[in-house]
Enzyme design. Structure first.
Site, PDB file in Angstrom:
ATOM      1  N   ASP A  11       0.835  -1.199   0.000  1.00  0.00           N
ATOM      2  CA  ASP A  11       0.000   0.000   0.000  1.00  0.00           C
ATOM      3  C   ASP A  11       0.872   1.253   0.000  1.00  0.00           C
ATOM      4  O   ASP A  11       1.795   1.373   0.821  1.00  0.00           O
ATOM      5  CB  ASP A  11      -0.903   0.039   1.239  1.00  0.00           C
ATOM      6  N   GLY A  37      -3.297  -5.470   1.077  1.00  0.00           N
ATOM      7  CA  GLY A  37      -4.030  -6.521   0.390  1.00  0.00           C
ATOM      8  C   GLY A  37      -5.029  -7.101   1.374  1.00  0.00           C
ATOM      9  O   GLY A  37      -4.671  -7.432   2.515  1.00  0.00           O
ATOM     10  N   GLY A  39      -6.493  -9.928   1.636  1.00  0.00           N
ATOM     11  CA  GLY A  39      -6.169 -11.264   2.125  1.00  0.00           C
ATOM     12  C   GLY A  39      -5.058 -11.230   3.158  1.00  0.00           C
ATOM     13  O   GLY A  39      -5.173 -11.800   4.250  1.00  0.00           O
ATOM     14  N   ALA A  40      -3.955 -10.540   2.817  1.00  0.00           N
ATOM     15  CA  ALA A  40      -2.833 -10.446   3.745  1.00  0.00           C
ATOM     16  C   ALA A  40      -3.230  -9.720   5.022  1.00  0.00           C
ATOM     17  O   ALA A  40      -2.835 -10.113   6.128  1.00  0.00           O
ATOM     18  CB  ALA A  40      -1.661  -9.740   3.067  1.00  0.00           C
ATOM     19  N   ASN A 188     -20.070  -4.543   4.390  1.00  0.00           N
ATOM     20  CA  ASN A 188     -20.403  -3.282   5.045  1.00  0.00           C
ATOM     21  C   ASN A 188     -21.771  -2.817   4.544  1.00  0.00           C
ATOM     22  O   ASN A 188     -22.421  -3.506   3.753  1.00  0.00           O
ATOM     23  CB  ASN A 188     -19.301  -2.226   4.854  1.00  0.00           C
ATOM     24  N   THR A 225     -21.385  -4.690   8.720  1.00  0.00           N
ATOM     25  CA  THR A 225     -20.649  -3.751   9.549  1.00  0.00           C
ATOM     26  C   THR A 225     -21.049  -2.326   9.185  1.00  0.00           C
ATOM     27  O   THR A 225     -21.335  -2.032   8.031  1.00  0.00           O
ATOM     28  CB  THR A 225     -19.131  -3.927   9.375  1.00  0.00           C
ATOM     29  N   GLY A 257     -11.911  -2.815   8.428  1.00  0.00           N
ATOM     30  CA  GLY A 257     -12.780  -3.915   8.012  1.00  0.00           C
ATOM     31  C   GLY A 257     -12.042  -5.237   7.940  1.00  0.00           C
ATOM     32  O   GLY A 257     -12.578  -6.284   8.316  1.00  0.00           O
ATOM     33  N   ASP A 258     -10.788  -5.202   7.480  1.00  0.00           N
ATOM     34  CA  ASP A 258      -9.995  -6.424   7.414  1.00  0.00           C
ATOM     35  C   ASP A 258      -9.640  -6.922   8.807  1.00  0.00           C
ATOM     36  O   ASP A 258      -9.579  -8.138   9.047  1.00  0.00           O
ATOM     37  CB  ASP A 258      -8.727  -6.189   6.595  1.00  0.00           C
ATOM     38  N   GLY A 293      -2.053   3.134   8.572  1.00  0.00           N
ATOM     39  CA  GLY A 293      -1.670   1.917   7.862  1.00  0.00           C
ATOM     40  C   GLY A 293      -2.663   0.800   8.116  1.00  0.00           C
ATOM     41  O   GLY A 293      -3.294   0.729   9.174  1.00  0.00           O
TER      42      GLY A 293
END
Length: 311
Positions: A11, A37, A39-40, A188, A225, A257-258, A293
């Site tokens: 990012d 990412g 997934g990460a 969301n 959410t 959210g992740d 971040g």
């Protein structure tokens, strides 16, 4: 074990007074790089909160044979994520361009790179057989994720699918297949409405109505959410479970959210009921907004326990 099948990005983040509108240029003092990412991010959130607990985390995906890819793999390892199923390809590592305004809101553009070359065959059968929870998003090819979801369900894993970002799926039957392969759908407010409307459901722009339709008509538990208002889980029988966030002044909402999804997956893998797992995930997401971040603010287990003890 929690297995995440999804995207890995670097990012690039610029802080701005206001996010640029179409055709507008805004200036930022500097750009910073962070690991990302969806997934990460979700794998790191699950691994961090899982330290000291029983649920290990593994990642399946792809990066490029470039400095970003090497750095991303090192970061995953440093956070305790197994990366044996991450392929190194002759494609550039995915990269996200993020602007964050003074209120902490963000706008994101993603160059997918190696993420679009991820295949279901990259997921080793022996790894999937060990999974109690499989986590999916929408930043790698949807058909490949669907095949992995079907395999995971056959092996007895709980499939948690974060429908973000919502793709352009014009085939109604295909979308129904995705929902049928999902045990817990996380969206969301806007995503809930978009998915319901893509299915031809009339939800009048109401995200809770959309979540209810998705759960009752298509089968998964639907967790919607809503930022500072917390989250609501709607069961297929229509019953609801509410979870609150911690009041904060956000620094950066990127990755919140992740964080929610990763911590939710950890809770389910550890045997928590959906409501308790969701409440812990809301608290973790609040914590993540206090640091710039996507991953930097994701809490370790002891940090979250301290925050819970403080109410």
């Amino acid at each position: 074990m929690i297995v995440v099948f999804g995207s890995i990005n670097m990012d690039l983040v610029a802080r701005v007074r206001t996010i640029a509108r179409p055709g507008e240029t805004v200036l930022s003092r500097r750009a910073d790089s962070f690991y990302g990412g969806k997934g990460a991010n979700q794998a790191v959130a699950a691994a961090r909160i899982g330290r000291g607990g029983p649920a290990a985390v593994a990642m399946a995906g792809a990066v490029g044979a470039d400095p970003f890819g090497s750095a991303c793999l090192d970061n995953l390892r440093d956070n305790g994520v197994d990366v044996e199923a991450v392929r190194i390809l002759d494609e550039p590592t995915g990269c996200a361009f993020i602007t964050v305004d003074e209120s902490g809101e963000n706008a994101i553009t993603v160059a997918s790179g190696a993420n679009m070359a991820v295949r279901a065959t990259d997921m080793p059968e022996q790894l999937l057989a060990r999974a109690s929870v499989l986590v999916l998003q929408m930043e790698v090819p949807v058909a490949e994720s669907l095949e992995v979801a079907r395999r995971a369900r056959r092996s007895g894993a709980v499939v948690v699918w974060n429908f973000a970002p919502v793709p352009a799926i014009e085939d109604h039957a295909h979308l129904v297949e995705l929902l049928a392969a999902t045990d817990v759908l996380v969206v969301n407010e806007h995503e809930a409405i978009s998915v319901a409307e893509a299915l031809g459901e009339a939800v009048a722009g109401e995200y809770l109505k959309a979540a209810g339709v998705l759960a009752r008509s298509y089968g998964p538990v639907c967790i919607a959410t809503a930022g500072a208002r917390g989250a609501v889980a709607v069961n297929p029988d229509g019953t609801q479970i509410h979870a609150a966030t911690r009041p904060i002044t956000p620094v950066d909402t990127t990755g919140a959210g992740d964080t929610f999804v990763g911590v939710l997956a950890n809770g389910l893998a550890e045997g928590l009921e959906v409501g308790e797992a969701m409440q812990r995930a809301c608290l973790a997401a609040s914590h993540a907004c206090l640091t710039a971040g996507a991953q930097a603010g994701m809490p370790l287990r002891h940090e979250l326990e301290k925050a819970r003890a403080q109410g």
